[in-house]
Design a protein around this motif. Sequence first.
Motif, short mmCIF file in Angstrom:
data_model
loop_
_atom_site.label_atom_id
_atom_site.label_comp_id
_atom_site.label_asym_id
_atom_site.label_seq_id
_atom_site.Cartn_x
_atom_site.Cartn_y
_atom_site.Cartn_z
N ARG A 75 2.14 -33.19 0.71
CA ARG A 75 3.52 -33.63 0.53
C ARG A 75 3.78 -33.88 -0.95
O ARG A 75 3.10 -34.67 -1.59
CB ARG A 75 3.77 -34.91 1.33
CG ARG A 75 5.14 -35.55 1.14
CD ARG A 75 5.27 -36.76 2.03
NE ARG A 75 6.46 -37.54 1.73
CZ ARG A 75 6.52 -38.55 0.86
NH1 ARG A 75 5.41 -38.90 0.20
NH2 ARG A 75 7.64 -39.21 0.65
N LEU A 76 4.75 -33.16 -1.49
CA LEU A 76 5.17 -33.37 -2.87
C LEU A 76 6.29 -34.39 -2.88
O LEU A 76 7.23 -34.31 -2.07
CB LEU A 76 5.67 -32.07 -3.49
CG LEU A 76 4.65 -31.12 -4.12
CD1 LEU A 76 5.35 -29.84 -4.54
CD2 LEU A 76 3.99 -31.78 -5.33
N ALA A 77 6.24 -35.33 -3.80
CA ALA A 77 7.27 -36.36 -3.85
C ALA A 77 7.57 -36.72 -5.29
O ALA A 77 6.70 -36.72 -6.17
CB ALA A 77 6.82 -37.61 -3.09
N SER A 78 8.84 -37.04 -5.54
CA SER A 78 9.27 -37.54 -6.85
C SER A 78 10.52 -38.37 -6.65
O SER A 78 11.23 -38.26 -5.64
CB SER A 78 9.54 -36.39 -7.83
OG SER A 78 10.65 -35.62 -7.40
N ALA A 79 10.80 -39.19 -7.64
CA ALA A 79 11.99 -40.05 -7.55
C ALA A 79 12.50 -40.34 -8.95
O ALA A 79 11.74 -40.43 -9.91
CB ALA A 79 11.65 -41.36 -6.85
N ARG A 80 13.82 -40.48 -9.03
CA ARG A 80 14.46 -40.82 -10.29
C ARG A 80 15.65 -41.70 -9.97
O ARG A 80 16.46 -41.39 -9.08
CB ARG A 80 14.91 -39.54 -11.02
CG ARG A 80 15.46 -39.79 -12.41
CD ARG A 80 15.68 -38.47 -13.12
NE ARG A 80 16.24 -38.67 -14.45
CZ ARG A 80 16.40 -37.71 -15.33
NH1 ARG A 80 16.04 -36.48 -15.04
NH2 ARG A 80 16.93 -37.97 -16.51
N GLU A 104 0.63 -35.79 -2.29
CA GLU A 104 0.00 -36.61 -1.25
C GLU A 104 -0.68 -35.71 -0.24
O GLU A 104 -0.03 -34.88 0.41
CB GLU A 104 1.05 -37.48 -0.56
CG GLU A 104 1.76 -38.45 -1.51
CD GLU A 104 2.83 -39.27 -0.81
OE1 GLU A 104 2.98 -39.12 0.43
OE2 GLU A 104 3.53 -40.05 -1.49
N VAL A 105 -1.99 -35.86 -0.10
CA VAL A 105 -2.77 -35.02 0.81
C VAL A 105 -2.91 -35.72 2.15
O VAL A 105 -3.38 -36.86 2.23
CB VAL A 105 -4.16 -34.74 0.21
CG1 VAL A 105 -4.97 -33.84 1.15
CG2 VAL A 105 -4.04 -34.10 -1.17
N GLY A 106 -2.47 -35.04 3.21
CA GLY A 106 -2.55 -35.60 4.56
C GLY A 106 -3.38 -34.72 5.46
O GLY A 106 -4.22 -33.93 5.01
#
Length: 353
Positions: free
Chosen positions: A275-280, A268-270
């Motif tokens: 911002r790097l994001a991941s979910a499991r 995610e570019v702000g």
Amino acid sequence: MDVTAPAHRLSAAVSAASRLLPARAGLRLRADAAGLTVAGSDPDLAVRFDCPATTHTDGSVTVPAPPLAETLRMLETDLVRLVVEGSRLALRLDNARFALPLLSTEAGPPVPDPPQVSEVDGAAFASALRIVAGTASKDDPLPLFTGVRVQAADRLTLTASDRYRMAVARLPLREPGSLDVLVPATLLTEAARQAKGIVGLHAGPGRFGLSWEGGLVGTAVLDAGFLSEDSIPSSAVDTTVTVDADALAAAVRRVGVYAEDRRVLTLEVGDAQVRLASARQDTGEAEETLKADVGGGRTSPSFQARYLLDALQAFTGSRITLSIQPGMRACILRAAEPGEVELTYYLMPMLSR
């Protein structure tokens, strides 16, 4: 044949030839006044490595490669003597003797070495090739994606792709040359790893070769269409991000632990940051923010973690600029301050879920 050679130098030559040739190939050992030559070939490949030696009796024999390579690798001696004894080639030491069967040599016309067209620095070539060849497919029914395109004009250009990513490296030649071939990536990488110093680039009808002091590898080229970065649209960049490659790679490793089975991360570019994001579902979620120089619009592309990490590792120790195109167009990675070797890495985004 009767010859005495430095054990470690002979072991290096035999091991190099063995790694390049098919598993059951034989090695031809030829001793003359110039020393000892280790060579091997099949219809598509020819290798030759020189080894210093003292020749007592000229001669040439062919022996199985694997036992010779393994025996030499385990020797703890400075010199080894190779002597033909009937139907055996004996490796003699002060306290030991090893004997290998002689193989029949089918007499056939030798494959001529293709003529040299240019030269390149071996260390720079091997370094660039490791990165580019890493994007080639390891096993693909389309030979196009298992090779590296090698082009020479004023500069040397190396290109490879597995359809999900493409790497292109440009580096200086010692002299202009004309060359455009597609070479098996695995073979080319191993040959470049063996090369030392200045490396000659050779080309002839249907063949390509590398040469250096004491060694030569020639191979048939792949019969396939050529890869080209011109086929990748790259004029629609609407966001650029400049960030430290090592810091971003470390964040990818940490956040990637929490990625779902497809191992997809969102970038995610702000404003002045990414911002790097991941979910499991079974392990939770992760996010990490890094400072960055951002230009253009704001976007949130997703990438497969392994491919993104491979791309970043190609730029270890430098700042990197990501040129992000809209939609599912490739993201283009380049060093913020290019060096002598100019590397461009194209990475396809993934659909996020």
